[in-house]
Write a protein that holds these residues in place. Sequence first.
Motif, PDB file in Angstrom:
ATOM      1  N   MET A  41       0.834  -1.203   0.000  1.00 43.00           N
ATOM      2  CA  MET A  41       0.000   0.000   0.000  1.00 43.00           C
ATOM      3  C   MET A  41       0.865   1.248   0.000  1.00 43.00           C
ATOM      4  SD  MET A  41      -3.077   1.092   2.521  1.00 43.00           S
ATOM      5  CE  MET A  41      -4.079   2.516   2.109  1.00 43.00           C
ATOM      6  N   THR A  42       0.542   2.173  -0.898  1.00 47.92           N
ATOM      7  CA  THR A  42       1.199   3.472  -0.954  1.00 47.92           C
ATOM      8  C   THR A  42       0.227   4.521  -0.445  1.00 47.92           C
ATOM      9  OG1 THR A  42       0.421   4.039  -3.174  1.00 47.92           O
ATOM     10  CG2 THR A  42       2.380   2.643  -3.028  1.00 47.92           C
ATOM     11  N   ASP A  43       0.602   5.788  -0.561  1.00 44.50           N
ATOM     12  CA  ASP A  43      -0.298   6.858  -0.164  1.00 44.50           C
ATOM     13  C   ASP A  43      -1.515   6.911  -1.071  1.00 44.50           C
ATOM     14  OD1 ASP A  43       1.339   7.631   1.880  1.00 44.50           O
ATOM     15  OD2 ASP A  43       2.425   9.112   0.689  1.00 44.50           O
ATOM     16  N   VAL A 202      -2.757  -1.729  13.701  1.00 39.83           N
ATOM     17  CA  VAL A 202      -3.292  -0.709  12.796  1.00 39.83           C
ATOM     18  C   VAL A 202      -2.366  -0.599  11.599  1.00 39.83           C
ATOM     19  CG1 VAL A 202      -3.993   1.705  12.554  1.00 39.83           C
ATOM     20  CG2 VAL A 202      -4.326   0.523  14.730  1.00 39.83           C
ATOM     21  N   ILE A 203      -2.797  -1.157  10.476  1.00 42.65           N
ATOM     22  CA  ILE A 203      -1.951  -1.207   9.296  1.00 42.65           C
ATOM     23  C   ILE A 203      -2.772  -0.853   8.064  1.00 42.65           C
ATOM     24  CG2 ILE A 203      -0.441  -2.990  10.258  1.00 42.65           C
ATOM     25  CD1 ILE A 203      -1.932  -4.989   8.419  1.00 42.65           C
ATOM     26  N   GLY A 204      -2.079  -0.724   6.944  1.00 42.47           N
ATOM     27  CA  GLY A 204      -2.738  -0.561   5.654  1.00 42.47           C
ATOM     28  C   GLY A 204      -3.675   0.623   5.613  1.00 42.47           C
ATOM     29  N   MET A 205      -4.870   0.387   5.038  1.00 40.71           N
ATOM     30  CA  MET A 205      -5.847   1.452   4.869  1.00 40.71           C
ATOM     31  C   MET A 205      -6.240   2.075   6.193  1.00 40.71           C
ATOM     32  SD  MET A 205      -7.664   3.220   2.772  1.00 40.71           S
ATOM     33  CE  MET A 205      -7.544   2.260   1.257  1.00 40.71           C
ATOM     34  N   ARG A 206      -6.395   1.245   7.241  1.00 43.22           N
ATOM     35  CA  ARG A 206      -6.777   1.787   8.541  1.00 43.22           C
ATOM     36  C   ARG A 206      -5.717   2.738   9.076  1.00 43.22           C
ATOM     37  NH1 ARG A 206     -10.767   3.577  10.334  1.00 43.22           N
ATOM     38  NH2 ARG A 206     -11.813   1.826   9.347  1.00 43.22           N
ATOM     39  N   GLU A 211      -3.890   8.331  10.109  1.00 44.05           N
ATOM     40  CA  GLU A 211      -2.922   9.408   9.907  1.00 44.05           C
ATOM     41  C   GLU A 211      -3.581  10.636   9.277  1.00 44.05           C
ATOM     42  OE1 GLU A 211       0.028   7.544   7.517  1.00 44.05           O
ATOM     43  OE2 GLU A 211       1.012   6.524   9.207  1.00 44.05           O
ATOM     44  N   ASN A 212      -4.420  10.400   8.251  1.00 47.06           N
ATOM     45  CA  ASN A 212      -5.056  11.518   7.563  1.00 47.06           C
ATOM     46  C   ASN A 212      -6.054  12.250   8.457  1.00 47.06           C
ATOM     47  OD1 ASN A 212      -3.608  10.883   5.286  1.00 47.06           O
ATOM     48  ND2 ASN A 212      -5.269   9.781   4.283  1.00 47.06           N
ATOM     49  N   MET A 213      -6.837  11.487   9.224  1.00 51.33           N
ATOM     50  CA  MET A 213      -7.812  12.124  10.099  1.00 51.33           C
ATOM     51  C   MET A 213      -7.130  12.903  11.228  1.00 51.33           C
ATOM     52  SD  MET A 213     -10.824  11.556   8.876  1.00 51.33           S
ATOM     53  CE  MET A 213      -9.951  11.863   7.308  1.00 51.33           C
ATOM     54  N   ALA A 214      -6.054  12.339  11.766  1.00 51.81           N
ATOM     55  CA  ALA A 214      -5.318  13.039  12.824  1.00 51.81           C
ATOM     56  C   ALA A 214      -4.704  14.326  12.284  1.00 51.81           C
ATOM     57  CB  ALA A 214      -4.237  12.125  13.399  1.00 51.81           C
ATOM     58  N   ALA A 215      -4.119  14.251  11.086  1.00 48.85           N
ATOM     59  CA  ALA A 215      -3.516  15.448  10.479  1.00 48.85           C
ATOM     60  C   ALA A 215      -4.577  16.501  10.187  1.00 48.85           C
ATOM     61  CB  ALA A 215      -2.778  15.071   9.192  1.00 48.85           C
ATOM     62  N   SER A 216      -5.752  16.047   9.740  1.00 45.42           N
ATOM     63  CA  SER A 216      -6.823  16.988   9.419  1.00 45.42           C
ATOM     64  C   SER A 216      -7.317  17.722  10.672  1.00 45.42           C
ATOM     65  CB  SER A 216      -7.983  16.245   8.750  1.00 45.42           C
ATOM     66  OG  SER A 216      -9.014  17.136   8.402  1.00 45.42           O
ATOM     67  N   LYS A 217      -7.581  16.967  11.737  1.00 49.73           N
ATOM     68  CA  LYS A 217      -8.074  17.606  12.972  1.00 49.73           C
ATOM     69  C   LYS A 217      -7.003  18.444  13.650  1.00 49.73           C
ATOM     70  CE  LYS A 217     -11.559  17.171  14.799  1.00 49.73           C
ATOM     71  NZ  LYS A 217     -12.792  18.001  14.739  1.00 49.73           N
ATOM     72  N   THR A 356     -20.938  15.664  12.347  1.00 51.57           N
ATOM     73  CA  THR A 356     -19.889  16.686  12.286  1.00 51.57           C
ATOM     74  C   THR A 356     -18.707  16.071  11.540  1.00 51.57           C
ATOM     75  OG1 THR A 356     -19.049  15.991  14.452  1.00 51.57           O
ATOM     76  CG2 THR A 356     -20.609  17.816  14.415  1.00 51.57           C
ATOM     77  N   PRO A 357     -18.808  15.917  10.218  1.00 50.56           N
ATOM     78  CA  PRO A 357     -17.785  15.208   9.448  1.00 50.56           C
ATOM     79  C   PRO A 357     -16.434  15.916   9.481  1.00 50.56           C
ATOM     80  CG  PRO A 357     -19.375  16.275   7.992  1.00 50.56           C
ATOM     81  CD  PRO A 357     -19.906  16.410   9.367  1.00 50.56           C
ATOM     82  N   VAL A 358     -15.377  15.098   9.364  1.00 53.04           N
ATOM     83  CA  VAL A 358     -14.002  15.614   9.356  1.00 53.04           C
ATOM     84  C   VAL A 358     -13.600  15.904   7.918  1.00 53.04           C
ATOM     85  CG1 VAL A 358     -11.597  15.101   9.931  1.00 53.04           C
ATOM     86  CG2 VAL A 358     -13.438  14.309  11.422  1.00 53.04           C
ATOM     87  N   ILE A 359     -13.006  17.066   7.697  1.00 56.58           N
ATOM     88  CA  ILE A 359     -12.636  17.524   6.361  1.00 56.58           C
ATOM     89  C   ILE A 359     -11.557  16.633   5.766  1.00 56.58           C
ATOM     90  CG2 ILE A 359     -11.642  19.462   5.060  1.00 56.58           C
ATOM     91  CD1 ILE A 359     -12.864  21.291   7.277  1.00 56.58           C
ATOM     92  N   ASN A 360     -11.701  16.349   4.476  1.00 58.94           N
ATOM     93  CA  ASN A 360     -10.732  15.539   3.746  1.00 58.94           C
ATOM     94  C   ASN A 360      -9.609  16.458   3.251  1.00 58.94           C
ATOM     95  OD1 ASN A 360      -9.560  13.375   2.430  1.00 58.94           O
ATOM     96  ND2 ASN A 360     -10.884  13.509   0.637  1.00 58.94           N
ATOM     97  N   ARG A 361      -8.619  16.660   4.094  1.00 58.23           N
ATOM     98  CA  ARG A 361      -7.514  17.566   3.798  1.00 58.23           C
ATOM     99  C   ARG A 361      -6.799  17.171   2.502  1.00 58.23           C
ATOM    100  NH1 ARG A 361      -2.039  17.674   6.339  1.00 58.23           N
ATOM    101  NH2 ARG A 361      -1.384  19.833   6.547  1.00 58.23           N
TER     102      ARG A 361
END
Length: 425
Positions: A41-43, A202-206, A211-217, A356-361
Amino acid sequence: MARYSFRLPDIGEGIAEAEIVAWHVKVGDRIEEDAQLADMMTDKATVEMESPVTGIVVELAGEVGDMVSIGSTLAVIETEGEGAVDAPPADTPVKEEIVAETPGAEEISVAEVAPAPTPAPAPVPAPEPAPVAAPAAHSRAVLASPAVRARAKDLGVDLGQVHAEGDRIRHSDLDAFLRYSGGQGYHAPGVSRARADEPVKVIGMRRKIAENMAASKRAIPHFTYVEEMDVTALEEMRADLNANRGGRPKLTMLPFLIVAICRTIPQFPMINARYDDEGGVVTRYGAVHLGMATQTDAGLMVPVIRDAQDKNVWQLASEISRLAEAARTGKAKVEELTGGTLTVTSLGPLGGIATTPVINRPEVAIIGPNKIVERPVFDGDDIRRAKLMNLSISCDHRVVDGWDAASYVQALKKLIETPVLLFAD
């Protein structure tokens, strides 16, 4: 015998490393040419790695969850041919044992890889019979009717611990045990039982989602605005269109909402944008490349509907179905999972009262329709039955002001509540 060192190829522009999300073989397995070796899996996406040769797997690069650099050895396969890549020199002594670098990997002897003729076994004297172990002190024959046994099983009671007044255990004996045992050793009906703890890596897509949700918030100051909309007329229109759709796809609420989103964007270009934190630049896009949050077995994925503003409700319905299926089956292409300018997330019938959805940065807004409910509403002095839906929008407060978000949702509300305007020029 020779060794083939399979190195992780370049699997995407700018990709320096990839994560091992699944091995399809283990050390010691025989793998055929073109058989699936691993999922990386890549980004951007998950890529299947296939073996270029047939042979025995003797080394694997790591465990699930480990990162492997592009160009690094992913697996070593022992082949029968000559001239394999990275094969040892002909005069290199063969080791008696080949051990993978991964900690804890099983060891494989050369005999297992290439078995040699085995000499006839020497006669072995017959073993002496083992002594029979004495029964445990509490073990005894238990006599009980099927009904008593079934009840004891439901209660979690060991009948070997129950004292019988006669020649067999009866319901009265079981009752006495329950009464005087203090409740130990059984579970009453309807009582939940604790499950064993289960550590899940916690691997792969999860891991990417985390990582993305933490960075966004962490990076984005979110705010959420929620408005109630009367979708009675829209639901009637949708039912009429579905009844006369012919061979076209069935319409859900989502295509109508997307049309409304696209028709209002020109008045509110700050909603359809991406923010480059480091460069300090907000890019407002003319085209709407709409991300569609989709739940899959691997986690949440966001396939993108390109140029959504150019599609009608039937075309949008087809594209929604196609992209959702591609995401769920893991067949979505990299270009179908990147480049979104705005995202819609819907839980369908699970939608709840508000989200209250989280923005897709690095996008700056995300829209979340909630479930439709029927309630009585006042219409002047009259009361009528109405279908109502709450719609949420979360925005990046660095780029979008609260007034802008509220005004945009009110513009959406006008189109949703007067659906004929969705098809008017």
